[in-house]
Design an enzyme around this catalytic site. Structure first.
Site, short mmCIF file in Angstrom:
data_model
loop_
_atom_site.label_atom_id
_atom_site.label_comp_id
_atom_site.label_asym_id
_atom_site.label_seq_id
_atom_site.Cartn_x
_atom_site.Cartn_y
_atom_site.Cartn_z
N ASP A 24 0.74 -1.10 -0.02
CA ASP A 24 -0.01 0.28 -0.01
C ASP A 24 0.86 1.40 0.00
OD1 ASP A 24 -2.47 1.75 0.65
OD2 ASP A 24 -3.32 -0.29 0.67
N TRP A 36 -8.12 -4.15 8.42
CA TRP A 36 -7.36 -3.38 8.13
C TRP A 36 -6.74 -2.53 9.48
CZ3 TRP A 36 -6.72 -3.10 3.05
CH2 TRP A 36 -7.96 -3.31 2.17
N ASP A 57 -11.79 -3.41 11.88
CA ASP A 57 -10.99 -1.94 12.30
C ASP A 57 -12.14 -1.20 12.80
OD1 ASP A 57 -11.43 -2.09 9.55
OD2 ASP A 57 -10.51 -0.01 9.53
N HIS A 109 -2.93 3.21 -4.60
CA HIS A 109 -2.15 2.63 -3.65
C HIS A 109 -0.61 2.23 -3.51
CE1 HIS A 109 -5.61 3.20 -0.59
NE2 HIS A 109 -6.50 2.98 -1.69
N TRP A 163 -17.05 -4.35 -1.53
CA TRP A 163 -16.81 -3.83 -0.06
C TRP A 163 -17.84 -2.49 0.09
CZ3 TRP A 163 -14.88 1.22 1.05
CH2 TRP A 163 -14.42 1.72 0.02
N GLU A 215 -4.55 0.39 9.84
CA GLU A 215 -4.01 1.80 9.96
C GLU A 215 -3.79 1.80 11.63
OE1 GLU A 215 -6.19 1.01 8.01
OE2 GLU A 215 -6.20 2.33 6.02
N ASP A 226 -8.86 -0.38 -6.24
CA ASP A 226 -9.33 0.50 -5.63
C ASP A 226 -8.86 1.70 -5.31
OD1 ASP A 226 -7.72 -0.82 -3.69
OD2 ASP A 226 -8.72 0.13 -2.21
N GLU A 227 -9.88 2.93 -5.18
CA GLU A 227 -9.45 4.20 -4.91
C GLU A 227 -7.95 4.74 -5.72
OE1 GLU A 227 -10.94 3.72 -0.31
OE2 GLU A 227 -8.84 3.31 -0.47
#
Length: 530
Positions: A165, A440, A392, A236, A365, A442, A298-299
């Site tokens: 990532d 996740w 998370d 990412h 998702w 983070e 994604d993203e």
């Protein structure tokens, strides 16, 4: 038991394990027998020499992952439809015993009685997975192996490893040494939710060697868990661009990202970037033998492509109408390389935008609507809508919940999850392979924090996926917590976090369900489906 078996018929009496208890296994089940001896022996002193007290066998007329367990005063007969079914039956056999069976040293004063019972059991879904993000916070190999064991206790059969990532790259790729030298570590880490902008100055990093990853794959395979690797692209990718700036769009100098959120720095669409992606896929296919290779998708912000003359030239060359189509083309090129290895693309539901590669498996998702779109486009789906499966997310509304982000997702909330969205036809529902929960990291910097976020919610998810919701789960979960204690899992207590599990130094950013529904509605351009 958790997950609850399909049928359980108790009887009177039982069979008592002693150091003289014996075990035999049919050909092909030698590793299952070895696993049982290694797992049962330390606490009980019963290392099961060869003999006929416990018998393991395969009957192909049973479902692939199903099993029949029969315990009588004369011994134990366990038959599976496949070796995987036998292994799941062994997990149930352990749960029939006192929780102390999970301890790793001799336990005294415990009667190791197996109550007489007949269990016929098989899972509802073929894909019962968990994604573990080792990119945001690296998890050492020993902790990953322990996590695999915990998945197997709960009869999950897929470990989706999120290996790269913006904040870190976790595996070497031949020909790209700077990935290990630069992309595997960052100078600091954001503390708490990104909205607060607090970053420490403590370096963080780590990576797995190819041999480490092969060990994880083999260890999981012994427990009938398939490892699905994911290298997220073309977004990412800030960590990779930090190591190899020529892979980026030349609009900014970047380091490995220290903050959370979505980086604007994505791969360029050159032949060199595609060659890099092909090298990555070659290595993933060399290490991971499973059918699916994850490419994320994604993203991926399009701002750099819009500002890049090279990207615009590529679009004109290909006759593409916009940057969404450019991403679909890029993903298609990588998917074609994966297909050349005889494998199948696994991607997040964003790869549907612009047209997903044929045969791609979609991890849906962004709410139930994403799964509906995927199956109606003809794709197989793994459901993982964030408001039911993102472990998370905060577990309560209490002020002492550590780093509360996302919507509230309690054990009870997870237990209401249904992998099949409403409104699908029977044929469309048949394209749903199952579901996975996503961890996740983070805000989970250690295995202890992962324990807190994952358990006991994963137990609720596992039961939903194996047998479906049923009465009595709460009382069975209370018993199951004793097993987690014996396994050394630092789960969230039902009454709230222990003092050492709180994080008063790191602020969160909680959301209501209505707020999250509005965000998903904006992403998908459609009403949110309950």
């Amino acid at each position: 038991m958790i997950p609850r078996p399909s049928t359980v018929e108790p009887d009177r009496g039982g069979f008592r394990l002693t150091p003289a208890t014996t075990l035999s296994a049919a050909p092909g089940l030698e590793r299952a027998a070895a696993w049982l001896r290694a797992t049962l022996g330390p606490a009980t002193g019963c290392f099961l020499p060869p003999g006929d007290d416990i018998w393991l066998s395969v009957d192909r007329s049973l479902p692939d992952e199903g099993y029949r367990l029969r315990i009588t005063a004369d011994g134990v007969d366990l038959t599976g439809g496949t070796p995987a079914g036998v292994f799941h039956g062994l997990q149930s056999l352990l749960q029939v015993l006192p929780p102390e069976v999970y301890r790793r040293a001799p336990v005294t004063g415990v009667d190791w009685l197996l109550p007489a019972v007949t269990v016929d059991d098989a899972p509802r879904w073929p894909w019962r997975g968990c994604m573990l993000d080792v990119a945001r916070h690296f998890m050492p190999k020993a902790d990953v192996l322990r996590f695999v064991d915990l998945l197997s206790v709960h009869k999950l059969n897929v470990l989706h490893l999120h290996l790269t990532d913006d904040q870190g790259w976790r595996l070497p790729i031949p020909g790209y040494p700077r990935l290990v030298e630069i992309a595997t570590w960052r100078h600091g880490t954001m503390r708490g939710s990104r909205q607060h902008g607090v970053v420490d100055d403590r370096p963080h990093g780590g990576y797995y060697t190819a041999d480490d990853l092969r060990e994880i794959v083999a260890y999981a395979a012994d427990r009938h868990i398939t490892v699905v690797p994911e290298v997220d692209l073309p977004g990412h990718m800030q960590a990779a661009v930090a190591a190899y700036p020529q892979l980026g769009n030349g609009l900014a100098d970047v380091d490995v990202r220290t903050g959370w959120g979505i980086s604007p720095h994505v791969l360029n669409v050159s032949d060199a970037a595609l060659d890099f992606c092909r090298a990555v896929i070659d290595e993933l296919c060399a290490i991971f033998p499973g059918r699916y290779i994850g490419i994320g998708g994604d993203e991926c912000p399009k701002d750099e492509w819009k500002a890049s003359p090279a990207a615009q030239d590529r679009m004109r060359e290909l006759g593409l109408p916009d940057e969404t189509a450019l991403q679909a083309w890029f993903v298609g090129q990588v998917a074609g390389h994966i297909a050349g290895h005889g494998r199948t693309v696994h991607g997040w539901d964003e790869i549907l935008e612009g047209g997903a590669p044929g045969g791609a498996l979609i991890a849906a998702w962004r709410g139930p609507e994403a799964a509906v779109r995927a199956v109606r486009a003809g794709h197989h789906v793994v459901s993982c809508p964030d408001m039911w499966t993102y472990l998370d997310y905060r577990q309560s509304d209490a002020p002492d919940e550590p780093i509360p982000v996302g919507t509230r997702l309690s054990v009870a909330d997870v237990y209401t999850f249904d992998p099949v969205p409403p409104g699908l036809t029977l044929a469309e529902a048949g394209l749903v392979l199952g579901a996975q929960c996503n961890v996740w990291t983070e805000h989970l910097p250690s295995a202890r924090a992962v324990d807190y976020a994952t358990f006991p919610r994963l137990a609720a998810f596992a039961e939903v996926m194996w047998s479906g919701p049923a009465e009595g789960f709460t009382s069975r979960l209370a018993r199951h917590l004793d097993r987690l204690d014996a396994l050394g899992v630092e789960y969230r207590p039902p009454g709230g976090p222990h003092p050492w599990q709180r994080r008063p130094d790191a602020q969160g950013f909680p959301k209501t369900r209505a707020q999250r529904e509005e965000e998903i509605r904006a992403m998908l351009g459609a009403p949110f489906m309950q």
